[in-house]
Design a protein around this motif. Sequence first.
Motif, short mmCIF file in Angstrom:
data_model
loop_
_atom_site.label_atom_id
_atom_site.label_comp_id
_atom_site.label_asym_id
_atom_site.label_seq_id
_atom_site.Cartn_x
_atom_site.Cartn_y
_atom_site.Cartn_z
N SER A 36 1.03 -1.03 0.17
CA SER A 36 -0.12 -0.15 0.20
C SER A 36 1.20 1.22 -0.20
CB SER A 36 -1.17 0.40 1.04
OG SER A 36 -1.67 1.08 1.35
N TYR A 37 2.08 0.92 0.39
CA TYR A 37 2.87 2.08 0.79
C TYR A 37 3.58 2.81 -0.65
CZ TYR A 37 7.27 4.79 1.98
OH TYR A 37 7.90 5.42 1.75
N VAL A 38 3.81 1.45 -1.73
CA VAL A 38 4.18 1.89 -3.29
C VAL A 38 3.93 2.01 -3.77
CG1 VAL A 38 4.84 0.95 -4.68
CG2 VAL A 38 6.01 0.18 -2.30
N ILE A 39 1.88 2.10 -3.78
CA ILE A 39 1.14 2.97 -4.47
C ILE A 39 1.01 3.94 -3.76
CG2 ILE A 39 -1.70 2.13 -4.71
CD1 ILE A 39 -1.59 -0.44 -4.37
N GLY A 40 0.35 4.77 -2.66
CA GLY A 40 0.28 5.83 -2.19
C GLY A 40 1.11 6.57 -2.54
N TYR A 41 2.72 6.42 -2.44
CA TYR A 41 4.03 6.97 -3.24
C TYR A 41 3.86 7.38 -4.16
CZ TYR A 41 8.95 8.02 -5.00
OH TYR A 41 9.64 8.86 -5.20
N ASN A 42 3.38 6.41 -5.18
CA ASN A 42 3.23 6.68 -6.84
C ASN A 42 2.57 7.09 -7.15
OD1 ASN A 42 5.73 4.70 -8.19
ND2 ASN A 42 4.98 3.82 -6.55
N ILE A 43 1.57 7.26 -6.62
CA ILE A 43 0.41 7.93 -7.42
C ILE A 43 0.47 9.67 -6.58
CG2 ILE A 43 -2.79 9.06 -6.55
CD1 ILE A 43 -2.89 6.20 -6.26
N TYR A 44 0.60 10.26 -5.30
CA TYR A 44 1.51 10.87 -4.81
C TYR A 44 2.20 12.20 -5.63
CZ TYR A 44 -2.86 12.07 -1.85
OH TYR A 44 -4.36 11.82 -1.64
N ARG A 45 3.49 10.81 -5.81
CA ARG A 45 4.51 10.99 -6.69
C ARG A 45 4.64 11.56 -8.22
NH1 ARG A 45 8.68 13.28 -8.56
NH2 ARG A 45 10.30 12.87 -8.87
N TYR A 46 3.53 10.78 -9.19
CA TYR A 46 4.02 11.12 -10.38
C TYR A 46 2.42 12.07 -10.71
CZ TYR A 46 7.98 8.51 -10.12
OH TYR A 46 9.32 8.03 -9.22
N CYS A 47 1.38 11.87 -9.92
CA CYS A 47 0.27 12.29 -10.65
C CYS A 47 0.30 14.05 -9.87
CB CYS A 47 -1.09 11.52 -10.10
SG CYS A 47 -0.87 9.72 -10.53
N ASP A 48 -0.42 14.65 -11.23
CA ASP A 48 -0.74 16.22 -10.71
C ASP A 48 -2.30 16.13 -10.15
OD1 ASP A 48 1.71 16.78 -11.50
OD2 ASP A 48 0.66 17.14 -13.80
N ASN A 49 -3.15 15.46 -10.10
CA ASN A 49 -4.56 14.86 -9.22
C ASN A 49 -4.70 14.32 -8.55
OD1 ASN A 49 -4.29 13.62 -11.54
ND2 ASN A 49 -6.31 13.73 -12.39
N ALA A 50 -3.47 14.40 -8.07
CA ALA A 50 -3.46 13.12 -6.59
C ALA A 50 -4.30 12.50 -6.30
CB ALA A 50 -2.52 12.20 -6.32
N GLU A 51 -4.74 14.11 -4.88
CA GLU A 51 -5.94 14.41 -4.30
C GLU A 51 -7.02 14.11 -4.95
OE1 GLU A 51 -2.90 16.55 -2.42
OE2 GLU A 51 -3.53 16.15 -4.76
N ALA A 52 -7.74 14.55 -6.18
CA ALA A 52 -8.94 13.92 -7.05
C ALA A 52 -8.94 12.35 -7.32
CB ALA A 52 -9.23 14.79 -7.90
N LEU A 53 -7.71 11.82 -7.79
CA LEU A 53 -7.50 10.21 -7.92
C LEU A 53 -8.10 9.71 -6.67
CD1 LEU A 53 -7.68 8.31 -10.02
CD2 LEU A 53 -4.73 8.31 -9.12
N ALA A 54 -7.83 9.94 -5.54
CA ALA A 54 -7.86 9.15 -4.10
C ALA A 54 -9.72 9.74 -3.97
CB ALA A 54 -6.55 9.46 -3.08
N SER A 55 -9.68 10.95 -3.93
CA SER A 55 -10.98 10.52 -3.29
C SER A 55 -11.59 10.25 -4.01
CB SER A 55 -11.63 12.38 -3.70
OG SER A 55 -9.94 12.95 -2.50
N THR A 56 -11.38 10.16 -5.27
CA THR A 56 -12.89 9.26 -6.52
C THR A 56 -12.50 7.78 -5.76
OG1 THR A 56 -12.32 10.89 -8.26
CG2 THR A 56 -13.30 9.09 -8.48
N VAL A 57 -11.83 7.08 -5.35
CA VAL A 57 -11.34 5.95 -5.22
C VAL A 57 -12.42 4.52 -3.80
CG1 VAL A 57 -9.98 3.40 -4.73
CG2 VAL A 57 -9.17 5.23 -7.35
N PHE A 58 -11.52 6.42 -3.11
CA PHE A 58 -12.38 6.25 -1.93
C PHE A 58 -13.64 6.33 -1.64
CE2 PHE A 58 -7.52 6.41 -0.61
CZ PHE A 58 -7.49 5.19 -0.54
#
Length: 396
Positions: A36-58
């Motif tokens: 899960s750490y690897v997933i969270g790291y890559n989303i917030y490291r490389y995605c400009d819209n990380a917050e929106a993506l995570a909010s949509t999934v959760f």
Amino acid sequence: MFYLYVLIGMMSLLVSQEHPGLILVGVRPILMGFCSYVIGYNIYRYCDNAEALASTVFGVWLVIIITIAVIQIDAGVSSPINQLPDDAGVEFGGRGDYSSKVGSLDWLFRPTSIFMHTGRLGQYSFFLGLFFCLPVALKKSSAGEILLALVSICLIFVSGQRAALVFLCLSVLLAFIFSGTIKVVLKILLLLFALWVVALVISSDLRDVVASRFISGFDDGLARIDEQGGVWYIGFSRYVFLGQGLGFFSFGSQAFGGDTYYDYMSQFGGGGAGENTWLAIEGETGLFGLLLYIMALAHIIKTSYKRVLRAAQVKDRVVHMAPMLFTLSMCGWGFTHVVFGNYLQMIALFFLFGASTGRAYYSQAQVDYTLRLEQVALSPNLAVMKGKIGLSNRWD
């Protein structure tokens, strides 16, 4: 630190000569957490819209979880949706009693939703509550974000997990203190008003039971701690350097000869009247293992706090504050429940910390890029300088 903790746990298992399959049980929460750490790291490291993506999934999971939970309550205890196979290893179908100091309602119980046990629903509801409420508490939010925050609070009430509400309130309070925002009173009053409106549209019996149950979470906290770990010294004296073995007191250990901490330790006069994650860790790996685990959690809290102080934007501060508050909450929650032996909580903890680490590198990359652009602007030969510092045309 977690690697050393696992090593101590494996040594304990070898010395106690317990079933080697317990290693898989003990490593599972940490291993799934690292994934899960690897997933969270890559989303917030490389995605400009990380917050929106995570909010949509959760957000999708939040809607699914609360919908199924409400359907379970509405269908009743005897409905097939509330039944589990006899060999599932869960008592009462995983459901919980929604009792309070003013009594209970015949039709109301603590559902399981998509999980095997109501306790896991309650613990995961805290993660979702923190994930959606923290941004709303600290920064300007859209109507959709506010709605998701309110739904996540409703999920906590549906789950009946008192500790989830207690630690969510404490986390938001700490967030206000760290952020130093002047809108604290207004947001608290707005939340209380929303809860008051909800209380008006439900029946008085349901309102009294729910209110009494969650208020008791604040009133009875210290009593629960003493009840769950009042005889802690027995376990500490029995497991000094090494413990019973990694995974022995974890969820799912019964299949390999393990047991719950309080049941196993009762034969020695210890264990308390319920769950305590700190005693379970000490029982599995001894004092050395417990110390290593505490140091690992302290590293997460310390690192996240430093990132909060360095964050230039509010949205970055929210990302860094989440793992710090979540870990602090789990440390307190651990005195009355087994939280670190629950892979769902470890997945949530490591995802948040991975997201914080990824955002830290993302922010630093932004700063480095800005500095390189300034160097280019000051250069008399733009083409030569771009070649020297490695800028490509896509950044123009």
